[in-house]
Each structure stands twice: as C-alpha cells, then as structure tokens.
Motif scaffolding. Structure first.
Motif, mmCIF file in Angstrom:
data_model
loop_
_atom_site.group_PDB
_atom_site.id
_atom_site.type_symbol
_atom_site.label_atom_id
_atom_site.label_comp_id
_atom_site.label_asym_id
_atom_site.label_seq_id
_atom_site.Cartn_x
_atom_site.Cartn_y
_atom_site.Cartn_z
ATOM 1 N N LEU A 93 0.914 -23.585 -22.312
ATOM 2 C CA LEU A 93 1.734 -22.270 -22.646
ATOM 3 C C LEU A 93 0.517 -21.191 -22.384
ATOM 4 N N ASP A 94 0.876 -20.168 -21.644
ATOM 5 C CA ASP A 94 -0.118 -19.078 -21.267
ATOM 6 C C ASP A 94 0.212 -18.036 -22.253
ATOM 7 N N ILE A 95 -0.922 -17.442 -22.802
ATOM 8 C CA ILE A 95 -0.535 -16.412 -23.704
ATOM 9 C C ILE A 95 -1.861 -15.281 -23.293
ATOM 10 N N MET A 136 0.712 -8.483 -17.502
ATOM 11 C CA MET A 136 0.480 -9.912 -17.575
ATOM 12 C C MET A 136 1.782 -10.763 -17.696
ATOM 13 N N VAL A 137 2.540 -10.265 -18.936
ATOM 14 C CA VAL A 137 3.833 -10.859 -19.171
ATOM 15 C C VAL A 137 4.995 -10.588 -18.233
ATOM 16 N N ARG A 138 4.895 -9.318 -17.822
ATOM 17 C CA ARG A 138 5.989 -8.883 -16.775
ATOM 18 C C ARG A 138 5.765 -9.509 -15.505
ATOM 19 N N THR A 139 4.723 -9.660 -14.968
ATOM 20 C CA THR A 139 4.458 -10.566 -13.909
ATOM 21 C C THR A 139 4.323 -11.993 -13.856
ATOM 22 N N GLY A 140 4.341 -12.368 -14.960
ATOM 23 C CA GLY A 140 4.614 -13.954 -15.016
ATOM 24 C C GLY A 140 3.031 -14.731 -15.049
ATOM 25 N N SER A 141 2.017 -13.888 -15.210
ATOM 26 C CA SER A 141 0.856 -14.702 -15.225
ATOM 27 C C SER A 141 0.491 -15.104 -16.469
ATOM 28 N N ALA A 142 1.283 -14.663 -17.513
ATOM 29 C CA ALA A 142 1.136 -15.190 -18.713
ATOM 30 C C ALA A 142 2.707 -15.169 -19.556
ATOM 31 N N GLU A 143 3.189 -16.294 -20.370
ATOM 32 C CA GLU A 143 4.654 -16.211 -20.680
ATOM 33 C C GLU A 143 4.906 -15.299 -21.979
ATOM 34 N N LEU A 144 3.817 -15.109 -22.837
ATOM 35 C CA LEU A 144 3.828 -14.454 -23.919
ATOM 36 C C LEU A 144 2.590 -13.672 -24.135
ATOM 37 N N GLU A 276 14.273 -16.536 -18.700
ATOM 38 C CA GLU A 276 14.392 -17.807 -19.518
ATOM 39 C C GLU A 276 12.936 -18.347 -19.653
ATOM 40 N N LEU A 277 12.829 -18.442 -21.015
ATOM 41 C CA LEU A 277 11.659 -19.006 -21.394
ATOM 42 C C LEU A 277 11.472 -20.394 -21.545
ATOM 43 N N SER A 278 10.220 -20.966 -21.421
ATOM 44 C CA SER A 278 10.093 -22.544 -21.382
ATOM 45 C C SER A 278 10.179 -23.010 -22.622
ATOM 46 N N PRO A 279 10.528 -24.121 -23.066
ATOM 47 C CA PRO A 279 10.570 -24.697 -24.285
ATOM 48 C C PRO A 279 9.415 -24.580 -25.245
ATOM 49 N N ALA A 280 8.253 -24.548 -24.482
ATOM 50 C CA ALA A 280 6.988 -24.472 -25.271
ATOM 51 C C ALA A 280 6.737 -22.852 -25.651
ATOM 52 N N ALA A 281 7.311 -22.076 -25.013
ATOM 53 C CA ALA A 281 7.404 -20.500 -25.342
ATOM 54 C C ALA A 281 8.127 -20.447 -26.466
ATOM 55 N N LYS A 282 9.480 -21.096 -26.370
ATOM 56 C CA LYS A 282 10.457 -20.823 -27.302
ATOM 57 C C LYS A 282 9.821 -21.489 -28.690
ATOM 58 N N ALA A 283 9.296 -22.643 -28.545
ATOM 59 C CA ALA A 283 8.871 -23.364 -29.867
ATOM 60 C C ALA A 283 7.523 -22.333 -30.229
ATOM 61 N N PHE A 284 6.943 -21.976 -29.848
ATOM 62 C CA PHE A 284 5.991 -20.910 -30.107
ATOM 63 C C PHE A 284 6.283 -19.733 -31.089
ATOM 64 N N LEU A 285 7.358 -19.085 -30.382
ATOM 65 C CA LEU A 285 8.015 -18.000 -31.297
ATOM 66 C C LEU A 285 8.655 -18.690 -32.533
ATOM 67 N N THR A 286 9.322 -19.647 -32.385
ATOM 68 C CA THR A 286 9.735 -20.280 -33.752
ATOM 69 C C THR A 286 8.733 -20.451 -34.594
ATOM 70 N N CYS A 287 7.546 -20.893 -34.291
ATOM 71 C CA CYS A 287 6.208 -21.304 -35.288
ATOM 72 C C CYS A 287 5.994 -19.896 -35.525
ATOM 73 N N ALA A 288 5.850 -18.987 -34.917
ATOM 74 C CA ALA A 288 5.092 -17.490 -35.203
ATOM 75 C C ALA A 288 6.072 -17.043 -36.355
ATOM 76 N N PHE A 289 7.512 -17.095 -36.457
ATOM 77 C CA PHE A 289 8.015 -16.273 -37.469
ATOM 78 C C PHE A 289 8.665 -17.421 -38.605
ATOM 79 N N THR A 290 8.083 -18.607 -38.734
ATOM 80 C CA THR A 290 8.405 -19.493 -39.537
ATOM 81 C C THR A 290 7.368 -19.939 -40.487
ATOM 82 N N THR A 291 5.925 -19.350 -40.035
ATOM 83 C CA THR A 291 4.780 -19.922 -40.758
ATOM 84 C C THR A 291 3.965 -18.792 -41.297
#
Length: 295
Positions: A93-95, A136-144, A276-291
C-alpha cells in the motif's frame, strides 16, 4: 505492450534514469533498456531522449505517464483483490504524506493496520505540500494521501476522509527564552531567531502571517528537510513553529514545547482516489477510523 514494460517505464521516470531504475528493480540495465525499446516499438515512438547517461522524457513519454500509472494500479488492484481472498496475507500500500502528519497520526494508523495485516507492506511517499499529496493520489503514484489543510479540500479528483484536527506549537531549546508553564503570545516572538520550512506548508504560512502583521522575526534558517528542524532547535539555532504532531517526539528529545496564542486549527485529512480502491487501501481506511489515533 505488457504491464512489466509499463512498470519499467515508470521506474525510469520515478528514479530519474536507467541506472537507478535498474538498481531499484533488481534487474540488469540491458534488460531494462530492451524492455523499454520493445515498448517504444509497440507504441511507434520514442519515450526518452538518450543524452549521454541521462534519459529525458519526450512529449510522448510525458503523455504516457498517467495512463501507465492507471494501468499499473489497475493490475495491482486485480492482484490485491485475489490476495484479499487470503485475508490480505501479502500486498503493498502506497501512502503519500506531508511530514508533520507522517509523525502522527500516520504512525498510529500504520501500527493499527500492521497489527491486523502484517503481511502488507506500507510504503510512505514523501510529499511536502497539500497539493503534492493531492497530485500523487490523483495520478495514481500513491493510493492514499495524508495531509493537513486550514479549510475544506476543493479537488474533485480525490475523496476526503476527515481524521481530526491539530494546532501549532513552538519548539525551543530546554533553556529557551520563554517560561515552560505559559503559552507564548505571537507578539512575544518579536526579536527572536526563527527556523522556518518551505513555502506551501501550513507552518510556513503561519510564520509568514506573523511577518505580515509586522512582528519582527529574524529568519535564522530555512529548510526543506523537516527532520532537521528539531536538531537545529536543540542546537540553539533558533525556535520553530511546527504542528502539534511533533510534541511527543520533541519532548522526548529534550526540547521545550509551548502552546501558541492565538493558534490556528488545521484539519487532518486522509485522501483516496475516486476509482476502485485495492483491498489494502480499504482495510487501511477501516483501521484509521476504528482505532484511537490520539497523538
């Protein structure tokens, strides 16, 4: 044309040449060159001007960057989707992050994410301004992306996920000029030596605002290397305005951290691309807002 050729092309762009790209990819330079030449034949045009050992993008090469990133990202998403069946046991996952939120809350976010998905590598990409993160997010060099902003984001190409807020503090040496138990009024900074960071950052905008108000500061040093601010403060070069995310690290290093009056509240925002986000990005967002990511 295949995805490997596009990955090689982007590696040359991102690393600034064939030699560095080959080293980063762990392939020989002849293999890398052959792959790019094959891609150029497929496209019917040169992607780089070879000038000695330098590789300079042609107009066609520049035009290929964004679609190439999207193609590589789409393939990575497809691969990650398959890996998701195995509960994200592997992946990447690239951030992109600005320096201050990379201290906190990103550290706590990654800790929470890694504890749940230890097989996924998190790659933090340096971005020095809010616009750098968005691009970087808009052009895809990072996903988040993680950034701070004084107001709402207006970029329509990314999705904003508010994380929290933080203000500014003043870093001084332990024997600094201000008492430890009182906030520092901005007017009290007049006549003091200040360490500042580059334009385009919220901390620089705060200091520029003080100068515009006529507060007579002496600029002791200006640095684009944010990690050098704390050592310079401890060495007595000057004082520095930074975001509150630096408080814990600065206090552990021995600096004095003082509140400022009046202060400015910055919003901390996670951004993601609209595709569409990768599963890793979706999981990171979930962790970010439940921790709990308290600083």
């Amino acid at each position: 044309m295949d995805i490997r050729q596009l990955e090689y092309f982007l590696a040359i762009v991102d690393h600034g040449g064939f030699n560095r790209a080959a080293s980063a990819l762990y392939v020989s330079q002849p293999s890398l060159s052959q792959a790019v030449q094959s891609l150029e034949r497929d496209l019917g045009t040169a992607l780089f001007h070879r000038i000695g050992r330098r590789a300079v993008l042609t107009e066609a090469g520049t035009a290929l960057i964004e679609p190439a990133r999207e193609a590589v990202r789409s393939m990575a998403t497809a691969r990650s989707s398959v890996a998701a069946v195995h509960e994200l046991r592997t992946g990447r996952l690239d951030i992109a992050s600005m320096p201050s939120p990379a201290v906190e809350p990103l550290t706590s976010m990654i800790r929470a994410f890694s504890s749940r998905h230890p097989g996924v590598s998190v790659i933090i990409r340096a971005a020095f301004t809010q616009q750098d993160v968005i691009d970087m997010v808009r052009t895809g060099s990072a996903e988040l992306g993680l950034l701070t902003t004084p107001g709402p984001l207006s970029d329509k190409d990314v999705v904003s996920h508010p994380v929290g807020e933080q203000g500014f503090v003043l870093l001084t040496p332990p024997d600094g000029p201000f008492p430890a138990d009182k906030p520092v009024a901005c007017e009290q900074l007049a006549g003091h030596r200040m360490i500042i960071v580059q334009r385009g950052t919220a901390a620089r905008a705060y200091v520029d605002g003080l100068l515009e108000r006529g507060i007579d500061l002496t600029i002791a040093a200006e640095t684009e290397h944010r990690v050098s601010v704390l050592p310079m403060v401890l060495a007595g070069v000057g004082v520095a305005v930074v975001t509150d995310s630096w408080r814990g690290m600065a206090e552990r290093a021995g600096a004095m951290v003082l509140d400022l009056e009046p202060n400015t509240v910055l919003r901390i925002v996670l951004t993601s691309r609209r595709a569409e986000l990768s599963p890793a990005a979706k999981a990171f967002l979930t962790c970010a807002f439940t921790t709990d990511t308290e600083e």
